[in-house]
Design an enzyme around this catalytic site. Sequence first.
Site, PDB file in Angstrom:
ATOM      1  N   ASP A 201      29.464  11.940   9.365  1.00  0.00           N
ATOM      2  CA  ASP A 201      30.610  11.079   9.155  1.00  0.00           C
ATOM      3  C   ASP A 201      31.455  11.737   8.055  1.00  0.00           C
ATOM      4  OD1 ASP A 201      32.265   8.765   9.011  1.00  0.00           O
ATOM      5  OD2 ASP A 201      31.057   8.048   7.317  1.00  0.00           O
ATOM      6  N   ARG A 202      32.756  11.470   8.043  1.00  0.00           N
ATOM      7  CA  ARG A 202      33.611  12.133   7.054  1.00  0.00           C
ATOM      8  C   ARG A 202      33.716  11.341   5.745  1.00  0.00           C
ATOM      9  NH1 ARG A 202      40.100  12.447   7.744  1.00  0.00           N
ATOM     10  NH2 ARG A 202      39.894  10.624   6.391  1.00  0.00           N
ATOM     11  N   ASP A 203      34.300  10.152   5.840  1.00  0.00           N
ATOM     12  CA  ASP A 203      34.577   9.363   4.635  1.00  0.00           C
ATOM     13  C   ASP A 203      33.307   8.712   4.086  1.00  0.00           C
ATOM     14  OD1 ASP A 203      37.262  10.037   5.065  1.00  0.00           O
ATOM     15  OD2 ASP A 203      37.589   8.278   6.318  1.00  0.00           O
TER      16      ASP A 203
ATOM     17  N   HIS B   1      41.738   5.838  17.903  1.00  0.00           N
ATOM     18  CA  HIS B   1      41.984   4.591  18.646  1.00  0.00           C
ATOM     19  C   HIS B   1      41.562   3.322  17.898  1.00  0.00           C
ATOM     20  CE1 HIS B   1      41.046   7.795  21.767  1.00  0.00           C
ATOM     21  NE2 HIS B   1      42.320   7.519  21.969  1.00  0.00           N
TER      22      HIS B   1
ATOM     23  N   ARG C 127      35.244   5.733  19.875  1.00  0.00           N
ATOM     24  CA  ARG C 127      35.123   5.045  18.585  1.00  0.00           C
ATOM     25  C   ARG C 127      33.667   4.697  18.303  1.00  0.00           C
ATOM     26  NH1 ARG C 127      37.685   2.459  14.533  1.00  0.00           N
ATOM     27  NH2 ARG C 127      36.727   0.562  13.755  1.00  0.00           N
TER      28      ARG C 127
HETATM   29 MG   LIG Z   1      32.152   6.578   6.393  1.00  0.00          MG
HETATM   30 ZN   LIG Z   2      38.557   6.697  20.507  1.00  0.00          ZN
END
Ligand SMILES: [Mg+2]
Ligand SMILES: [Zn+2]
Length: 186
Positions: free
Chosen positions: A10-12, A93, A109
Amino acid sequence: MNNNKCVFLDRDGVLIKDIGYLKNPEDIIILPGSLEALKDLKSAGYLLIIVTNQAGVAKGFFSMDDLAAVHEKLLKIYENNGIKIDDLYFCPHHDRGTVEPYNIKCSCRKPSAGMVLKGAEKFDIDIAKSFMVGDKDSDIMLAKNSGLKSFYIKNDMYEHDESIIPDFYVSDLKEAAKIILHNQNK
Ligand SMILES: [Mg+2]
Ligand SMILES: [Zn+2]
């Protein structure tokens, strides 16, 4: 077949500080220990793939161009530190978004497995030998939905449903990497 192992990231809140709808590349803050962790995982033969929900696009908080600029800067930082990220997938999205054509219910998502499946197919990844590191319940659910083992980074930012149980609770990516590398040597 399926010869490669991968750590999906995951990024954040995992790689960079989660400041909420990050729009400007200048606001990227690399989390402590994360560069070292990425280097160690890479040295051990893991592919590194970022999978990030960026509904800010669908919600109109930032544009696809803004997002591209953020990711360009982030990958540049890694490159300057000798780290090759194998791929980066994002989901722009949200079904309650306002910006077309991103205001849809999609299959990428998180917790849907779309981004992981895409990476797994492209890189011939053995899911059973691979991991997900995230800081939200949707990251754990993504891991469950795709068969990855999961690391949940404890945080005060997001509510955690205790019935959604990760394989490991950790305090940061560095600790997750340590556990991954320790277990593979057994
Ligand atoms: Mg995160
Ligand atoms: Zn999506």
